[in-house]
Design a protein around this motif. Structure first.
Motif, PDB file in Angstrom:
ATOM      1  N   LYS A 178       0.829  -1.203   0.000  1.00 16.98           N
ATOM      2  CA  LYS A 178       0.000   0.000   0.000  1.00 16.98           C
ATOM      3  C   LYS A 178       0.867   1.258   0.000  1.00 16.98           C
ATOM      4  CE  LYS A 178      -3.799   2.243   2.495  1.00 16.98           C
ATOM      5  NZ  LYS A 178      -4.723   2.156   3.667  1.00 16.98           N
ATOM      6  N   THR A 179       1.912   1.260   0.834  1.00 17.92           N
ATOM      7  CA  THR A 179       2.817   2.417   0.881  1.00 17.92           C
ATOM      8  C   THR A 179       3.574   2.568  -0.423  1.00 17.92           C
ATOM      9  OG1 THR A 179       3.078   2.132   3.276  1.00 17.92           O
ATOM     10  CG2 THR A 179       4.710   3.498   2.144  1.00 17.92           C
ATOM     11  N   ALA A 180       4.049   1.447  -0.978  1.00 13.36           N
ATOM     12  CA  ALA A 180       4.793   1.491  -2.240  1.00 13.36           C
ATOM     13  C   ALA A 180       3.924   2.061  -3.357  1.00 13.36           C
ATOM     14  CB  ALA A 180       5.286   0.098  -2.610  1.00 13.36           C
ATOM     15  N   ASN A 181       2.673   1.617  -3.440  1.00 17.68           N
ATOM     16  CA  ASN A 181       1.762   2.126  -4.470  1.00 17.68           C
ATOM     17  C   ASN A 181       1.478   3.612  -4.279  1.00 17.68           C
ATOM     18  OD1 ASN A 181       1.629  -0.443  -5.526  1.00 17.68           O
ATOM     19  ND2 ASN A 181      -0.335  -0.947  -4.580  1.00 17.68           N
ATOM     20  N   TYR A 182       1.304   4.016  -3.024  1.00 16.07           N
ATOM     21  CA  TYR A 182       1.027   5.417  -2.705  1.00 16.07           C
ATOM     22  C   TYR A 182       2.194   6.308  -3.130  1.00 16.07           C
ATOM     23  CZ  TYR A 182       0.278   9.509   0.339  1.00 16.07           C
ATOM     24  OH  TYR A 182       0.115  10.775   0.831  1.00 16.07           O
ATOM     25  N   LEU A 183       3.412   5.884  -2.798  1.00 17.89           N
ATOM     26  CA  LEU A 183       4.593   6.673  -3.175  1.00 17.89           C
ATOM     27  C   LEU A 183       4.782   6.703  -4.687  1.00 17.89           C
ATOM     28  CD1 LEU A 183       7.098   5.415  -0.448  1.00 17.89           C
ATOM     29  CD2 LEU A 183       6.027   7.671  -0.570  1.00 17.89           C
ATOM     30  N   SER A 184       4.609   5.553  -5.324  1.00 19.80           N
ATOM     31  CA  SER A 184       4.785   5.481  -6.771  1.00 19.80           C
ATOM     32  C   SER A 184       3.790   6.377  -7.490  1.00 19.80           C
ATOM     33  CB  SER A 184       4.635   4.031  -7.234  1.00 19.80           C
ATOM     34  OG  SER A 184       4.797   3.935  -8.631  1.00 19.80           O
ATOM     35  N   LYS A 185       2.546   6.337  -7.056  1.00 18.47           N
ATOM     36  CA  LYS A 185       1.505   7.154  -7.686  1.00 18.47           C
ATOM     37  C   LYS A 185       1.781   8.638  -7.461  1.00 18.47           C
ATOM     38  CE  LYS A 185      -3.565   7.633  -7.907  1.00 18.47           C
ATOM     39  NZ  LYS A 185      -3.694   9.066  -7.598  1.00 18.47           N
ATOM     40  N   GLY A 186       2.088   9.016  -6.219  1.00 21.14           N
ATOM     41  CA  GLY A 186       2.323  10.427  -5.907  1.00 21.14           C
ATOM     42  C   GLY A 186       3.532  10.994  -6.619  1.00 21.14           C
ATOM     43  N   LEU A 187       4.637  10.244  -6.636  1.00 22.26           N
ATOM     44  CA  LEU A 187       5.838  10.713  -7.326  1.00 22.26           C
ATOM     45  C   LEU A 187       5.621  10.769  -8.834  1.00 22.26           C
ATOM     46  CD1 LEU A 187       8.557   8.792  -5.268  1.00 22.26           C
ATOM     47  CD2 LEU A 187       8.223  11.274  -5.331  1.00 22.26           C
ATOM     48  N   GLY A 188       4.908   9.775  -9.368  1.00 15.27           N
ATOM     49  CA  GLY A 188       4.611   9.785 -10.797  1.00 15.27           C
ATOM     50  C   GLY A 188       3.783  10.986 -11.196  1.00 15.27           C
ATOM     51  N   GLU A 189       2.782  11.322 -10.378  1.00 13.90           N
ATOM     52  CA  GLU A 189       1.951  12.492 -10.666  1.00 13.90           C
ATOM     53  C   GLU A 189       2.728  13.798 -10.509  1.00 13.90           C
ATOM     54  OE1 GLU A 189      -1.322  11.994  -8.021  1.00 13.90           O
ATOM     55  OE2 GLU A 189      -2.387  10.584  -9.336  1.00 13.90           O
ATOM     56  N   GLU A 228      10.667   3.566 -10.070  1.00 14.97           N
ATOM     57  CA  GLU A 228      10.842   2.119 -10.058  1.00 14.97           C
ATOM     58  C   GLU A 228      10.658   1.662  -8.615  1.00 14.97           C
ATOM     59  OE1 GLU A 228      11.528  -1.339 -12.294  1.00 14.97           O
ATOM     60  OE2 GLU A 228      11.974   0.648 -13.113  1.00 14.97           O
ATOM     61  N   VAL A 229       9.962   0.551  -8.402  1.00 12.45           N
ATOM     62  CA  VAL A 229       9.703   0.053  -7.050  1.00 12.45           C
ATOM     63  C   VAL A 229      10.378  -1.305  -6.868  1.00 12.45           C
ATOM     64  CG1 VAL A 229       7.945  -0.694  -5.402  1.00 12.45           C
ATOM     65  CG2 VAL A 229       7.523   1.304  -6.856  1.00 12.45           C
ATOM     66  N   ALA A 230      11.097  -1.456  -5.753  1.00 14.68           N
ATOM     67  CA  ALA A 230      11.659  -2.744  -5.347  1.00 14.68           C
ATOM     68  C   ALA A 230      10.987  -3.144  -4.037  1.00 14.68           C
ATOM     69  CB  ALA A 230      13.172  -2.649  -5.170  1.00 14.68           C
ATOM     70  N   ARG A 231      10.564  -4.411  -3.933  1.00 15.67           N
ATOM     71  CA  ARG A 231       9.811  -4.861  -2.756  1.00 15.67           C
ATOM     72  C   ARG A 231      10.704  -5.487  -1.693  1.00 15.67           C
ATOM     73  NH1 ARG A 231       4.475  -5.631  -3.590  1.00 15.67           N
ATOM     74  NH2 ARG A 231       4.433  -5.790  -1.314  1.00 15.67           N
TER      75      ARG A 231
END
Length: 223
Positions: free
Chosen positions: A11-22, A28-31
């Motif tokens: 959830k945090t990874a998706n939130y950061l990816s979406k916010g930074l992308g916008e 790029e996300v590594a789990r």
């Protein structure tokens, strides 16, 4: 600008990816730490956002591996809020430390600050007309033919290629290549350019390095 987010909580990874992308960044996300290590070894990033508690390699270990390879800015984003954790992160080489839960506005401000501080990444490859330069391999070719250059000749050509289409004055060239104040009685720049042309231009019909009388030199494709 390319940002690597190392975060195992989806959830945090998706939130950061979406916010930074916008916000205009490529993300790029590594789990886990091992995936992050692979990405860092294989690619170049302008910033790494790093959690501490990760599977595989933890954030402390990953930061140490990063610092052996580069000085890319690293922002810790973690729930570890103890003073000793903050101190440890900064002493290991992190550039900033932000504790979860966090405000995205504050996070984005810190990201922008770190990206402004970081030096621009140097280009690794140039191509103008039939000339190519591979900076990492120290290789220059024209029409597929390898051209041997001295260190100064390579540095001079790299400067011309990096500033393609710009007229560079003799003063500017001298300050960049020889780290010296230009003396009008010294013809070191003219001699160096002449020697470079003898290798990269004279054997070929199409010339790339041009003299702008009274101004300096420019490298460009004038076809």
């Amino acid at each position: 600008m390319r940002i690597l987010v190392v975060e195992d909580e989806q959830k945090t990874a998706n939130y950061l990816s979406k916010g930074l992308g916008e916000s205009g960044y490529s993300v790029e996300v590594a789990r886990d730490g091992l995936d992050a290590q692979h990405l860092i070894n294989e690619d170049e990033f302008d910033l790494v956002v790093l959690d501490v508690m990760l599977p595989g390699l933890d954030g402390w270990q990953l930061l140490q591996l990063i610092r052996r390879r580069s000085q890319v800015p690293v922002l810790f984003l973690t729930a570890r809020d103890a003073v000793e954790d903050r101190v440890k992160g900064l002493e290991l080489g992190a550039d900033d430390y932000l504790v979860k839960p966090f405000s995205f506005i504050e996070f984005l401000a810190r990201v922008r600050t770190l990206l402004r501080r970081s030096p621009p990444r140097e280009r690794e490859h140039f191509r103008v007309a039939d000339m190519e330069m591979d900076v990492l391999r120290r290789r220059v070719t024209r029409q597929g033919e390898r051209i041997a250059l001295t260190n100064k000749e390579f540095a001079l050509l790299e400067l011309f290629l990096d500033r393609e289409g710009e007229v560079l004055s003799r003063t500017y060239i001298a300050s960049r290549i020889w780290k010296m104040n230009f003396d009008s009685d010294t013809n070191v720049v003219e001699v160096a350019v002449r020697r470079l042309r003898a290798k990269v231009d004279d054997p070929f019909t199409h010339k790339l390095i041009h003299t702008e009388r009274g101004m300096g030199y420019v490298l460009e494709d004038r076809t």
